[in-house]
Design a protein around this motif. Structure first.
Motif, PDB file in Angstrom:
ATOM      1  N   SER A 182      39.567  39.948  45.466  1.00 41.19           N
ATOM      2  CA  SER A 182      38.417  39.054  45.435  1.00 41.19           C
ATOM      3  C   SER A 182      37.226  39.746  44.800  1.00 41.19           C
ATOM      4  O   SER A 182      36.525  39.163  43.967  1.00 41.19           O
ATOM      5  CB  SER A 182      38.039  38.632  46.858  1.00 41.19           C
ATOM      6  OG  SER A 182      38.731  37.476  47.210  1.00 41.19           O
ATOM      7  N   LEU A 183      37.003  40.974  45.215  1.00 37.23           N
ATOM      8  CA  LEU A 183      35.863  41.724  44.710  1.00 37.23           C
ATOM      9  C   LEU A 183      35.963  41.879  43.197  1.00 37.23           C
ATOM     10  O   LEU A 183      35.013  41.632  42.458  1.00 37.23           O
ATOM     11  CB  LEU A 183      35.822  43.094  45.384  1.00 37.23           C
ATOM     12  CG  LEU A 183      34.526  43.876  45.217  1.00 37.23           C
ATOM     13  CD1 LEU A 183      33.404  43.147  45.933  1.00 37.23           C
ATOM     14  CD2 LEU A 183      34.670  45.282  45.775  1.00 37.23           C
ATOM     15  N   PHE A 184      37.147  42.261  42.734  1.00 31.58           N
ATOM     16  CA  PHE A 184      37.359  42.481  41.308  1.00 31.58           C
ATOM     17  C   PHE A 184      37.093  41.199  40.511  1.00 31.58           C
ATOM     18  O   PHE A 184      36.308  41.181  39.559  1.00 31.58           O
ATOM     19  CB  PHE A 184      38.796  42.977  41.079  1.00 31.58           C
ATOM     20  CG  PHE A 184      39.136  43.170  39.633  1.00 31.58           C
ATOM     21  CD1 PHE A 184      38.629  44.244  38.927  1.00 31.58           C
ATOM     22  CD2 PHE A 184      39.960  42.271  38.977  1.00 31.58           C
ATOM     23  CE1 PHE A 184      38.940  44.425  37.590  1.00 31.58           C
ATOM     24  CE2 PHE A 184      40.276  42.439  37.636  1.00 31.58           C
ATOM     25  CZ  PHE A 184      39.759  43.518  36.944  1.00 31.58           C
ATOM     26  N   VAL A 185      37.742  40.117  40.941  1.00 31.72           N
ATOM     27  CA  VAL A 185      37.592  38.855  40.210  1.00 31.72           C
ATOM     28  C   VAL A 185      36.127  38.413  40.203  1.00 31.72           C
ATOM     29  O   VAL A 185      35.580  38.016  39.166  1.00 31.72           O
ATOM     30  CB  VAL A 185      38.485  37.762  40.832  1.00 31.72           C
ATOM     31  CG1 VAL A 185      38.175  36.400  40.249  1.00 31.72           C
ATOM     32  CG2 VAL A 185      39.941  38.102  40.619  1.00 31.72           C
ATOM     33  N   SER A 186      35.462  38.511  41.364  1.00 33.86           N
ATOM     34  CA  SER A 186      34.084  38.034  41.453  1.00 33.86           C
ATOM     35  C   SER A 186      33.152  38.880  40.597  1.00 33.86           C
ATOM     36  O   SER A 186      32.283  38.339  39.906  1.00 33.86           O
ATOM     37  CB  SER A 186      33.604  38.061  42.903  1.00 33.86           C
ATOM     38  OG  SER A 186      34.445  37.284  43.701  1.00 33.86           O
ATOM     39  N   VAL A 187      33.320  40.194  40.625  1.00 33.04           N
ATOM     40  CA  VAL A 187      32.414  41.060  39.862  1.00 33.04           C
ATOM     41  C   VAL A 187      32.605  40.848  38.367  1.00 33.04           C
ATOM     42  O   VAL A 187      31.628  40.689  37.618  1.00 33.04           O
ATOM     43  CB  VAL A 187      32.622  42.548  40.250  1.00 33.04           C
ATOM     44  CG1 VAL A 187      31.906  43.459  39.268  1.00 33.04           C
ATOM     45  CG2 VAL A 187      32.119  42.794  41.662  1.00 33.04           C
ATOM     46  N   VAL A 188      33.858  40.800  37.927  1.00 28.93           N
ATOM     47  CA  VAL A 188      34.109  40.606  36.496  1.00 28.93           C
ATOM     48  C   VAL A 188      33.537  39.263  36.036  1.00 28.93           C
ATOM     49  O   VAL A 188      32.869  39.174  35.005  1.00 28.93           O
ATOM     50  CB  VAL A 188      35.620  40.697  36.187  1.00 28.93           C
ATOM     51  CG1 VAL A 188      35.887  40.301  34.745  1.00 28.93           C
ATOM     52  CG2 VAL A 188      36.124  42.100  36.454  1.00 28.93           C
ATOM     53  N   THR A 189      33.789  38.207  36.837  1.00 31.14           N
ATOM     54  CA  THR A 189      33.253  36.895  36.472  1.00 31.14           C
ATOM     55  C   THR A 189      31.734  36.959  36.354  1.00 31.14           C
ATOM     56  O   THR A 189      31.152  36.477  35.382  1.00 31.14           O
ATOM     57  CB  THR A 189      33.634  35.841  37.533  1.00 31.14           C
ATOM     58  OG1 THR A 189      35.033  35.896  37.744  1.00 31.14           O
ATOM     59  CG2 THR A 189      33.245  34.455  37.084  1.00 31.14           C
ATOM     60  N   ALA A 244      23.265  35.984  39.377  1.00 31.49           N
ATOM     61  CA  ALA A 244      24.504  36.733  39.565  1.00 31.49           C
ATOM     62  C   ALA A 244      25.013  36.572  40.992  1.00 31.49           C
ATOM     63  O   ALA A 244      26.206  36.366  41.216  1.00 31.49           O
ATOM     64  CB  ALA A 244      24.272  38.207  39.253  1.00 31.49           C
ATOM     65  N   ALA A 245      24.103  36.625  41.947  1.00 34.43           N
ATOM     66  CA  ALA A 245      24.522  36.506  43.336  1.00 34.43           C
ATOM     67  C   ALA A 245      25.104  35.123  43.605  1.00 34.43           C
ATOM     68  O   ALA A 245      26.094  34.977  44.327  1.00 34.43           O
ATOM     69  CB  ALA A 245      23.340  36.771  44.259  1.00 34.43           C
ATOM     70  N   TYR A 246      24.506  34.109  42.989  1.00 36.01           N
ATOM     71  CA  TYR A 246      25.010  32.756  43.197  1.00 36.01           C
ATOM     72  C   TYR A 246      26.416  32.611  42.621  1.00 36.01           C
ATOM     73  O   TYR A 246      27.310  32.057  43.260  1.00 36.01           O
ATOM     74  CB  TYR A 246      24.049  31.749  42.560  1.00 36.01           C
ATOM     75  CG  TYR A 246      24.410  30.326  42.846  1.00 36.01           C
ATOM     76  CD1 TYR A 246      24.395  29.848  44.165  1.00 36.01           C
ATOM     77  CD2 TYR A 246      24.765  29.450  41.843  1.00 36.01           C
ATOM     78  CE1 TYR A 246      24.733  28.549  44.437  1.00 36.01           C
ATOM     79  CE2 TYR A 246      25.100  28.141  42.107  1.00 36.01           C
ATOM     80  CZ  TYR A 246      25.082  27.695  43.409  1.00 36.01           C
ATOM     81  OH  TYR A 246      25.427  26.403  43.691  1.00 36.01           O
ATOM     82  N   LEU A 285      24.180  39.110  51.364  1.00 34.18           N
ATOM     83  CA  LEU A 285      23.831  38.931  49.958  1.00 34.18           C
ATOM     84  C   LEU A 285      22.920  37.725  49.792  1.00 34.18           C
ATOM     85  O   LEU A 285      21.903  37.760  49.099  1.00 34.18           O
ATOM     86  CB  LEU A 285      25.113  38.738  49.143  1.00 34.18           C
ATOM     87  CG  LEU A 285      24.944  38.574  47.655  1.00 34.18           C
ATOM     88  CD1 LEU A 285      24.362  39.836  47.058  1.00 34.18           C
ATOM     89  CD2 LEU A 285      26.278  38.270  46.996  1.00 34.18           C
ATOM     90  N   PHE A 286      23.276  36.659  50.475  1.00 33.05           N
ATOM     91  CA  PHE A 286      22.496  35.444  50.337  1.00 33.05           C
ATOM     92  C   PHE A 286      21.064  35.611  50.843  1.00 33.05           C
ATOM     93  O   PHE A 286      20.117  35.138  50.241  1.00 33.05           O
ATOM     94  CB  PHE A 286      23.177  34.290  51.069  1.00 33.05           C
ATOM     95  CG  PHE A 286      22.448  33.002  50.876  1.00 33.05           C
ATOM     96  CD1 PHE A 286      22.584  32.300  49.695  1.00 33.05           C
ATOM     97  CD2 PHE A 286      21.597  32.518  51.840  1.00 33.05           C
ATOM     98  CE1 PHE A 286      21.882  31.139  49.483  1.00 33.05           C
ATOM     99  CE2 PHE A 286      20.890  31.352  51.637  1.00 33.05           C
ATOM    100  CZ  PHE A 286      21.044  30.666  50.457  1.00 33.05           C
TER     101      PHE A 286
END
Lengths: 277, 294
Positions: A74-81, A200-202, A258-259
């Motif tokens: 999840s972390l990988f996909v979210s950060v790359v996106t 980015a956070a959103y 984060l939010f």
């Protein structure tokens, strides 16, 4: 105090209490279930506040073989996106707010309208395209799909942040001999940083919890992301609610923190985007 | 002043436009193409049937049923999300002790990942272990073992309630931000003129937040229409298909029965539906903007 003044106050307090109760009620069950020892989990009727607390559900969730792997996926996909979306969207937002070119209005409208897209309407063709390209069960396929529905929102947000940066500042920098690129890097980017952070956070929040595409694209259990992975705890015959709720809390905490950090920025971007549409 | 620069403009905007063309608009056309085929596995190899597939889907009645559920779901959830969100925003715009804490707490449902929200509600609605039945008992309405998600007539209500809970904080956040930017002197003036709370709300508050309100309605409606995981996790469309909405039906058709043609027909119809609704709402918004002189 007369009744006239007390009446509204009581009403207000009651309304607030009702709102809080409605909001927190499911969390009560979540927290209570995650802290219950095994013997109390299946008590009927359920106990609201367990007599003894235990953290064993949390350790069980963390020790679940795949949990760490899902987390990393999840972390990988979210950060790359996030990174890709921000790069593409900052460029586009700059183009839309600072430059004039034929078709600008039309293209901007196309991008804004694509937010209205019905995601379920493209899941099938996208699945077919991705599988034809051999990208099923691969992160690039999933990242591409996520970009499709985060780029429009990101452009919308970044554009409204950029509209708030006075164009004169760049002009005076350029008057002093800076090129357009230098003006952008030295003047716009620093001012835009909070806006980029919020956007980015959103995007991160959206991809972190995305469900449908992940469910359809990632059939290989080892490549699953957290939202799909957590369904593991929902066993075939009996759900282990204790571990599942503990895992849920663990997944939600980073998102919530984060939010909280980006909240103010995000809201100003969203509401201004709404009035300056 | 904006700089006129055609090639740089296209260069900057190009990647996003290209991305959206490849990932949204081309798939949409592809969907249209698949929707004109008969892909029912029991009918053998896929064949071209043109628009008659749409006629058959319509006649079978399932499309209409799912459409009805989708509309009930979207309208109820979006309406109550906005109403609860507005009420919450009005309350949280007033000063009271510990307001910051309440403001943080009410955001929790929205920030919670969608699947987790759905799983939690599944537990709340559980006939044995769920807190909802025990709340009813505690309130003195007696012990029940209501199966909130397994009873046809009741399941739709249950999923709608859970979805309202999940999404209302977004409406609240946006509307609260809008409320905070309403100039206070207008209220002062109204108070001097003797306008009561309700009048102030109708004549000052509502007009000032109407731009944001419309955007919220638009976004919330589209999100709700597309909201897949709540129903997928809570009921999977059941019981006896009483909660199937477009996204869950599309998922079942395509990845359960591999009938991509029928699924695409549902997709195309829902796309057109959403598109028309958004068009009407966006038009409204633009009209407003012109009147406001913005």
């Amino acid at each position: 105090m007369t009744m006239k003044r007390i009446g509204p106050r009581v009403l207000f307090a009651a309304g607030l209490a009702l709102l809080l109760f409605f909001t927190l009620f499911p969390f009560l069950q979540m927290l209570s279930t995650s802290l219950k020892p095994a013997d109390q989990l299946f008590a009927v009727p359920p106990v609201w506040i367990p007599e003894h607390f235990t953290l064993s559900n949390f350790t069980a969730a963390l020790h679940h073989q795949q949990f760490a792997r899902y987390f990393m996926n999840s972390l990988f996909v979210s950060v790359v996106t996030c990174v890709l979306v921000i790069v593409v969207s900052v460029l586009a937002a700059y183009g839309f707010t600072r430059l004039e070119f034929p078709g600008r209005k039309f293209l901007l409208n196309v991008i804004l309208v694509s937010q209205m897209f019905c995601i379920s309407a493209i899941v099938i063709p996208l699945y077919k395209i991705v599988s034809a390209l051999g990208l099923l069960n691969s992160y690039p396929g999933l990242v591409l799909a996520y970009m499709a529905f985060t780029v429009p929102v990101a452009i919308w947000l970044l554009r409204s942040f950029m509209l708030n940066i006075p164009i004169d500042m760049e002009e005076s920098a350029m008057m002093e001999g800076a090129s357009k690129l230098q003006a952008f890097v030295r003047v716009v980017l620093p001012l835009l940083r909070p806006g980029i952070g919020a956007t980015a956070a959103y995007v991160f929040l959206m991809t972190w919890q995305e469900f449908l595409f992940s469910l359809v694209f990632m059939t290989d259990p080892a490549k699953r992301t957290l939202p799909i992975g957590i369904m593991d705890f929902k066993g075939q015959y009996e759900t282990n609610w204790g571990t599942m709720m503990a895992a849920s809390i663990l997944i939600s905490i980073p998102v919530f923190l984060l939010f909280l950090v980006i909240q103010r920025q995000l809201i100003s971007g969203l509401t201004e985007g709404a009035t300056k549409g | 002043m904006k700089t006129r620069s055609t090639w740089l403009g296209y260069l900057l905007v190009g990647p996003s436009v290209l991305l959206l063309a490849v990932l949204l608009f081309i798939p949409l056309l592809y969907s249209l193409q698949i929707s004109l085929q008969d892909t029912d596995l029991s009918h053998g190899a896929p064949k071209w049937i043109g628009l008659s597939g749409y006629v058959d889907s319509w006649k079978s009645g399932e499309l209409w049923k799912v459409g009805k559920h989708s509309i009930v779901w979207t309208v109820c959830v979006a309406f109550f999300q906005v109403v609860v969100g507005l009420a919450a925003a009005l309350m949280l715009n007033r000063k009271f002790p510990l307001r910051w804490l309440v403001r943080v707490l009410v955001l929790l449902p929205w920030v919670l990942p969608g699947v987790i929200a759905a799983l939690t509600w599944r537990l709340v609605y559980d006939s044995q272990f769920g807190f909802l039945n025990s709340l009813i008992a505690k309130l003195g309405f007696g012990q029940h073992a209501t199966d909130w998600l397994g009873t046809p007539g009741l399941a739709m209500f249950s999923v709608v309630l859970a979805a309202i809970w999940k999404g209302y904080p977004f409406a609240m956040l946006m509307l609260l931000a809008a409320l905070q930017s309403v100039p206070q002197d207008q209220y002062e003036a109204a108070r001097i003129d003797g306008a009561d709370g309700w009048r102030q709300f109708v004549h000052i508050t509502l007009p000032s937040i109407s731009g944001v309100l419309k955007t919220v309605v638009l976004l919330v409606s589209i999100w709700t229409f597309n909201y897949f995981e709540m129903i997928y996790v809570l009921t999977g469309g059941g019981p006896i298909r009483s909660t199937h909405i477009a996204p869950t039906y599309i998922y079942e058709l395509s990845f359960g029965h591999f009938n991509f043609g029928e699924a695409s027909r549902v997709s195309v119809v829902s796309f057109l539906f959403i598109f028309l609704i958004s068009l009407v709402l966006i038009r409204q918004m633009h009209k407003n903007e012109r009147n406001g002189g913005a």
